[in-house]
Design a protein around this motif. Structure first.
Motif, mmCIF file in Angstrom:
data_model
loop_
_atom_site.group_PDB
_atom_site.id
_atom_site.type_symbol
_atom_site.label_atom_id
_atom_site.label_comp_id
_atom_site.label_asym_id
_atom_site.label_seq_id
_atom_site.Cartn_x
_atom_site.Cartn_y
_atom_site.Cartn_z
ATOM 1 N N LEU A 52 40.651 34.640 39.157
ATOM 2 C CA LEU A 52 40.669 33.141 39.495
ATOM 3 C C LEU A 52 39.130 32.134 38.369
ATOM 4 C CD1 LEU A 52 40.515 33.030 43.509
ATOM 5 C CD2 LEU A 52 42.516 31.409 41.864
ATOM 6 N N ASP A 53 38.480 33.141 37.599
ATOM 7 C CA ASP A 53 37.188 32.668 37.160
ATOM 8 C C ASP A 53 37.416 32.558 35.262
ATOM 9 O OD1 ASP A 53 35.995 32.563 39.288
ATOM 10 O OD2 ASP A 53 35.799 34.908 39.100
ATOM 11 N N LEU A 54 38.949 33.523 35.568
ATOM 12 C CA LEU A 54 39.174 33.452 33.874
ATOM 13 C C LEU A 54 38.980 32.125 33.016
ATOM 14 C CD1 LEU A 54 42.352 35.930 34.439
ATOM 15 C CD2 LEU A 54 40.063 36.359 33.205
ATOM 16 N N PRO A 55 39.874 30.760 33.436
ATOM 17 C CA PRO A 55 39.477 29.695 32.991
ATOM 18 C C PRO A 55 38.113 29.454 32.334
ATOM 19 C CG PRO A 55 40.919 29.180 34.676
ATOM 20 C CD PRO A 55 40.670 30.586 35.165
ATOM 21 N N ALA A 56 36.774 30.169 32.809
ATOM 22 C CA ALA A 56 36.032 29.728 32.662
ATOM 23 C C ALA A 56 34.737 30.677 31.365
ATOM 24 C CB ALA A 56 34.424 29.583 33.795
ATOM 25 N N VAL A 192 40.570 41.726 37.784
ATOM 26 C CA VAL A 192 42.174 41.499 36.863
ATOM 27 C C VAL A 192 43.105 41.945 37.171
ATOM 28 C CG1 VAL A 192 43.754 39.683 35.219
ATOM 29 C CG2 VAL A 192 40.508 39.867 36.179
ATOM 30 N N GLY A 193 44.031 42.101 37.823
ATOM 31 C CA GLY A 193 45.279 42.862 37.934
ATOM 32 C C GLY A 193 46.194 42.389 37.261
ATOM 33 N N GLY A 194 46.701 43.754 36.116
ATOM 34 C CA GLY A 194 46.772 43.256 34.943
ATOM 35 C C GLY A 194 48.932 41.990 35.060
ATOM 36 N N ASP A 219 41.595 25.537 27.850
ATOM 37 C CA ASP A 219 41.783 24.301 28.079
ATOM 38 C C ASP A 219 42.336 23.316 29.426
ATOM 39 O OD1 ASP A 219 38.772 24.024 26.238
ATOM 40 O OD2 ASP A 219 40.019 23.121 24.934
ATOM 41 N N GLU A 220 43.110 24.242 28.783
ATOM 42 C CA GLU A 220 44.993 23.410 30.201
ATOM 43 C C GLU A 220 44.475 24.762 31.327
ATOM 44 O OE1 GLU A 220 47.692 23.343 26.573
ATOM 45 O OE2 GLU A 220 48.061 25.087 27.890
ATOM 46 N N ALA A 221 44.367 25.740 31.638
ATOM 47 C CA ALA A 221 43.733 25.807 32.448
ATOM 48 C C ALA A 221 42.636 25.241 33.473
ATOM 49 C CB ALA A 221 44.145 28.012 32.701
ATOM 50 N N GLU A 222 41.331 25.462 32.394
ATOM 51 C CA GLU A 222 39.906 25.003 33.365
ATOM 52 C C GLU A 222 40.659 23.576 34.494
ATOM 53 O OE1 GLU A 222 35.785 25.691 32.122
ATOM 54 O OE2 GLU A 222 37.158 24.351 31.281
ATOM 55 N N ALA A 223 41.441 22.732 33.249
ATOM 56 C CA ALA A 223 41.954 21.670 33.762
ATOM 57 C C ALA A 223 42.585 21.817 35.552
ATOM 58 C CB ALA A 223 42.690 20.723 32.382
ATOM 59 N N LEU A 224 42.998 22.610 34.822
ATOM 60 C CA LEU A 224 43.968 23.290 36.787
ATOM 61 C C LEU A 224 43.108 23.328 37.657
ATOM 62 C CD1 LEU A 224 47.180 23.193 38.007
ATOM 63 C CD2 LEU A 224 47.071 25.007 37.060
ATOM 64 N N ALA A 225 42.271 24.197 37.808
ATOM 65 C CA ALA A 225 41.339 24.407 37.903
ATOM 66 C C ALA A 225 40.260 23.807 38.595
ATOM 67 C CB ALA A 225 40.482 25.947 37.318
ATOM 68 N N ALA A 331 48.670 28.529 37.807
ATOM 69 C CA ALA A 331 49.528 27.728 38.397
ATOM 70 C C ALA A 331 50.414 29.126 39.286
ATOM 71 C CB ALA A 331 50.342 26.021 38.223
ATOM 72 N N TRP A 332 51.211 29.191 38.411
ATOM 73 C CA TRP A 332 52.308 30.412 39.115
ATOM 74 C C TRP A 332 51.812 31.838 39.636
ATOM 75 C CZ3 TRP A 332 57.447 30.387 39.915
ATOM 76 C CH2 TRP A 332 57.870 29.130 38.916
ATOM 77 N N GLU A 333 50.204 31.832 39.554
ATOM 78 C CA GLU A 333 49.084 32.800 39.708
ATOM 79 C C GLU A 333 49.031 32.545 40.971
ATOM 80 O OE1 GLU A 333 47.686 34.892 35.437
ATOM 81 O OE2 GLU A 333 46.796 33.818 36.660
ATOM 82 N N TYR A 334 47.918 31.842 41.031
ATOM 83 C CA TYR A 334 48.065 30.808 42.149
ATOM 84 C C TYR A 334 49.240 30.809 43.170
ATOM 85 C CZ TYR A 334 45.590 27.082 45.384
ATOM 86 O OH TYR A 334 45.194 26.703 45.760
#
Length: 533
Positions: A52-56, A192-194, A219-225, A331-334
């Protein structure tokens, strides 16, 4: 471009939705509340929510990777080979295919596929990725590259500088990398699991070195997060669709691309995420990767169609997910974490993955059990369990067709058929056509996986999910074997042991299993496809 999720004809039971709202699942997930999946899952969840922290947190990698790529290019090292399995290789493959940049993904023990990767060594840098640091396939590949560089005349220091390593802190691979003087060692976040690692060093390092724009992914992931704590967010809608489809009898999801989506091969990555996360305790969502919504197997009474890159199609029930690749990963991980709560399982463990690995080690140590074929038809040797072969006269001229008919007939109600090919996925690529040929002849979903790659993906579902699968394993003759340096076995022996180990795991569960060994790979694949016409 933001991410959006649309559904068509998906039943969303109000009690399920009300419970999610009452339990404040969206906000608690973002707070990393490890109690979301029940007391049995709490210890795993407490150390597996770092994704959950990876976008940052992954943003700091971007500059470092750009500098490393420039350094490699200045030395003429512009060919990147990735040695990795499962979560270590699937995300980089999607990223690089989507970006249109070359990356050699080596996730096989097939001697032919290994040998083909041992070319152009003068311009090759090898990324070795393993979370545990003890993956037998990856360690064997590392060894053969070290030996090949030495044969090409490089000294120990030069060899070390041809390697970039991604692993968890304190792993055996971290120690090996330091000892060999690897050019760069990236220690990934151990929380972070594999299969949740697409936006971590495992996904970004090989992709960036190959030339993909990983800054855009972050950037794309952070915008969603930024909006994931909102209970109405798109990723929550996807998770609800997956979980509610399961609750209403659609426990398989067909993963399809659209012709105009720029995202390439996303289903192969999502397959591992879904299968390993949900396939356990006798339940789960079975991912079925299909070419398009019109491909055989994309529709059935127990299948939800999920399309990446378009709105939900008219073919209901379906879900459509549009948005850039970085947002899709997150999104798919979430969504799968949310679906795990709806299913009542722990989405962060994989309790059955080691079983086939242990069988493989036993076989390598004790040797193979002689399994003479019940018949040989042309270039195909036929073996299998009684559930498939009983009452089939394989001596007839159409014995191969008859035994394939028997395999299809062995699939139980609400079951599935899995094809597992221990072959060279480059030179034997036509074997993948078997999936569609079988799907045309059955109402049941048909999956396809390259071995041993699928052992780190759907292999968990095969053993831990509902025991309603029937299995077709394909193996092939090895004409030019390759030794694993400093080990008492070859890649051909390792590949055969992995196939035999998984056959044992399935046979121990009394699953219908047909094993076809191709004494001539090209002729055998052609013969198999002709028998399915």
């Amino acid at each position: 471009m933001s991410l959006s999720v649309s559904t068509r004809g998906v039943e969303l039971p109000e009690p399920v939705l009300a419970q999610l709202r009452q339990d404040d699942v969206a906000a608690r997930l973002i707070r990393k509340d490890a109690t979301l999946w029940g007391p049995d899952a709490e210890s795993d969840a407490a150390v597996r929510l770092g994704w959950l922290d990876l976008p940052a947190t992954s943003r700091s990698l971007v500059v470092q990777l750009a500098e490393l790529r420039a350094e490699l290019a200045a030395e003429g090292l512009d060919r990147v080979v990735l040695c990795g399995m499962g979560g270590s290789s699937l995300a980089p493959e999607v990223i690089c295919r989507t970006a249109g940049v070359p990356l050699v993904v080596l996730d096989s023990t097939d001697p032919g596929q290994i040998a083909a990767a041992l070319t152009d060594l003068e311009r090759t840098v090898v990324v070795v990725s393993s979370k545990s640091g003890g993956t037998v396939e990856t360690e064997s590949q590392r060894r053969v590259f070290v030996a090949s560089f030495a044969e090409a005349g490089l000294d120990e220091k030069e060899i070390g500088r041809r390697f970039v390593v991604v692993t968890d802190p304190g792993s055996p691979l971290a120690e090996i990398a330091a000892a060999m003087g690897a050019r760069a060692i990236f220690l990934a976040d151990p929380t972070v699991g594999g299969r949740y690692s697409a936006l971590s060093a495992f996904g970004l390092v090989p992709s960036a070195l190959a030339g993909a724009d990983v800054a855009a992914l972050v950037d794309e992931a952070e915008a969603l997060a930024e909006g994931l704590a909102d209970p109405g967010n798109a990723a929550m809608a996807l998770g609800v669709a997956l979980g509610c489809a399961f609750r209403t009898g659609r426990d398989k999801v067909a993963l399809a691309d659209t012709a105009d989506t720029p995202i390439q091969g996303f289903g192969d990555w999502a397959e591992q995420l879904i299968a390993e996360s949900t396939g356990k305790e006798g339940r789960g969502i079975l991912p079925v990767v299909v070419g398009s919504p019109a491909t055989p197997g994309a529709a059935a009474a127990d299948v939800l169609l999920a399309v990446v890159g378009a709105q939900a199609p008219e073919q209901a029930p379906s879900v459509g997910v549009t948005g850039p690749l970085g947002a899709q990963f997150l999104a798919w991980e979430y969504a799968v974490a949310v679906a795990g709560r709806i299913l009542g399982i722990n989405p962060f463990d994989q309790p059955n993955v080691t079983e086939s690995k242990e069988n493989t080690r036993t076989i390598l140590s004790a040797g193979f059990t002689d399994e003479p074929p019940v018949a040989t038809v042309g270039a195909v040797e036929i073996r299998g369990t009684a559930a498939v072969l009983t009452d089939v006269d394989v001596s007839l001229h159409d014995g191969l067709s008859l035994v394939l008919d028997a395999l299809l007939a062995s699939v139980p109600p609400r079951g599935y058929l899995a094809v597992m090919a221990y072959l060279d996925r480059i030179r034997d690529a036509a074997a993948a056509d078997v999936r569609e040929a079988l799907a045309r002849r059955t109402e049941h979903p048909v999956t396809f996986g390259w071995g041993p790659r699928y052992l780190h993906s759907t292999g968990q579902y095969h053993k831990g999910g509902p025991q309603v699968g029937a299995f077709l394993q394909l193996t092939g003759v090895v004409t030019d074997d390759l030794l694993v340096p400093d080990q008492p076995y070859s890649f051909g022996t390792l590949q055969a042991a992995q196939a035999a180990g998984d056959r044992k795991a399935l046979a121990d569960r009394a699953r219908p299993l047909l094993h076809l060994h191709l004494t001539d790979r090209r002729a055998g694949i052609r013969q198999l496809l002709e028998a399915l016409c």
